[in-house]
Motif scaffolding. Sequence first.
Motif, mmCIF file in Angstrom:
data_model
loop_
_atom_site.group_PDB
_atom_site.id
_atom_site.type_symbol
_atom_site.label_atom_id
_atom_site.label_comp_id
_atom_site.label_asym_id
_atom_site.label_seq_id
_atom_site.Cartn_x
_atom_site.Cartn_y
_atom_site.Cartn_z
ATOM 1 N N TYR A 76 86.897 32.798 8.265
ATOM 2 C CA TYR A 76 85.735 33.183 9.072
ATOM 3 C C TYR A 76 84.503 32.371 8.688
ATOM 4 C CZ TYR A 76 82.143 36.124 11.178
ATOM 5 O OH TYR A 76 81.078 36.578 11.905
ATOM 6 N N GLU A 79 84.854 28.832 9.889
ATOM 7 C CA GLU A 79 84.626 28.756 11.328
ATOM 8 C C GLU A 79 83.132 28.790 11.643
ATOM 9 O OE1 GLU A 79 85.259 31.553 15.230
ATOM 10 O OE2 GLU A 79 86.680 31.756 13.582
ATOM 11 N N ILE A 80 82.389 29.609 10.937
ATOM 12 C CA ILE A 80 80.935 29.669 11.159
ATOM 13 C C ILE A 80 80.285 28.338 10.813
ATOM 14 C CG2 ILE A 80 78.794 30.673 10.291
ATOM 15 C CD1 ILE A 80 80.253 33.336 10.111
ATOM 16 N N MET A 82 81.678 25.331 10.600
ATOM 17 C CA MET A 82 82.127 24.239 11.458
ATOM 18 C C MET A 82 81.459 24.300 12.834
ATOM 19 S SD MET A 82 84.048 22.410 9.627
ATOM 20 C CE MET A 82 85.122 21.402 10.587
ATOM 21 N N ASN A 83 81.183 25.497 13.330
ATOM 22 C CA ASN A 83 80.571 25.649 14.651
ATOM 23 C C ASN A 83 79.057 25.798 14.582
ATOM 24 O OD1 ASN A 83 83.004 25.503 16.030
ATOM 25 N ND2 ASN A 83 83.408 27.663 15.699
ATOM 26 N N PHE A 84 78.477 25.589 13.419
ATOM 27 C CA PHE A 84 77.035 25.763 13.272
ATOM 28 C C PHE A 84 76.225 24.875 14.215
ATOM 29 C CE2 PHE A 84 72.971 25.512 10.945
ATOM 30 C CZ PHE A 84 72.699 26.870 10.905
ATOM 31 N N ASN A 86 76.948 24.056 17.170
ATOM 32 C CA ASN A 86 77.019 24.689 18.499
ATOM 33 C C ASN A 86 76.123 25.930 18.577
ATOM 34 O OD1 ASN A 86 78.895 22.783 19.237
ATOM 35 N ND2 ASN A 86 80.618 24.075 18.641
ATOM 36 N N TYR A 87 75.922 26.599 17.449
ATOM 37 C CA TYR A 87 75.136 27.831 17.426
ATOM 38 C C TYR A 87 73.651 27.553 17.581
ATOM 39 C CZ TYR A 87 79.374 29.958 15.483
ATOM 40 O OH TYR A 87 80.642 30.392 15.280
ATOM 41 N N ARG A 89 72.118 25.248 19.312
ATOM 42 C CA ARG A 89 71.718 24.681 20.594
ATOM 43 C C ARG A 89 71.053 25.702 21.470
ATOM 44 N NH1 ARG A 89 76.593 21.384 23.059
ATOM 45 N NH2 ARG A 89 77.500 20.981 21.069
#
Length: 89
Positions: A76, A79-80, A82-84, A86-87, A89
């Motif tokens: 978890y 995942e947070i 790695m997608n930071f 995207n968050y 934006r």
Amino acid sequence: MTPEFVIGFARQAIELALTIALPMLAVGLSVGVLVSVLQAATQIQEMTLSFVPKIVAMFIALLISFPWIMNKMTAYTREIFMNFPNYIR
């Protein structure tokens, strides 16, 4: 960030917390019911008799499920991070 994203993010965190707590809660519930049935059958109403077995059983369940819990938490967190991008934006 949209409201849907924030709600989904919070939902995912709550689901992870409940999933992680499930093994200890299930063991505590089953041992508690078993001890309560035993106490009702023998008419022994000692408080420590119901408390100590639950604590010991939950600790053993934590020791057994700890690698699985750490795997879930690490996945978890990864995942947070790695997608930071995207968050924000």
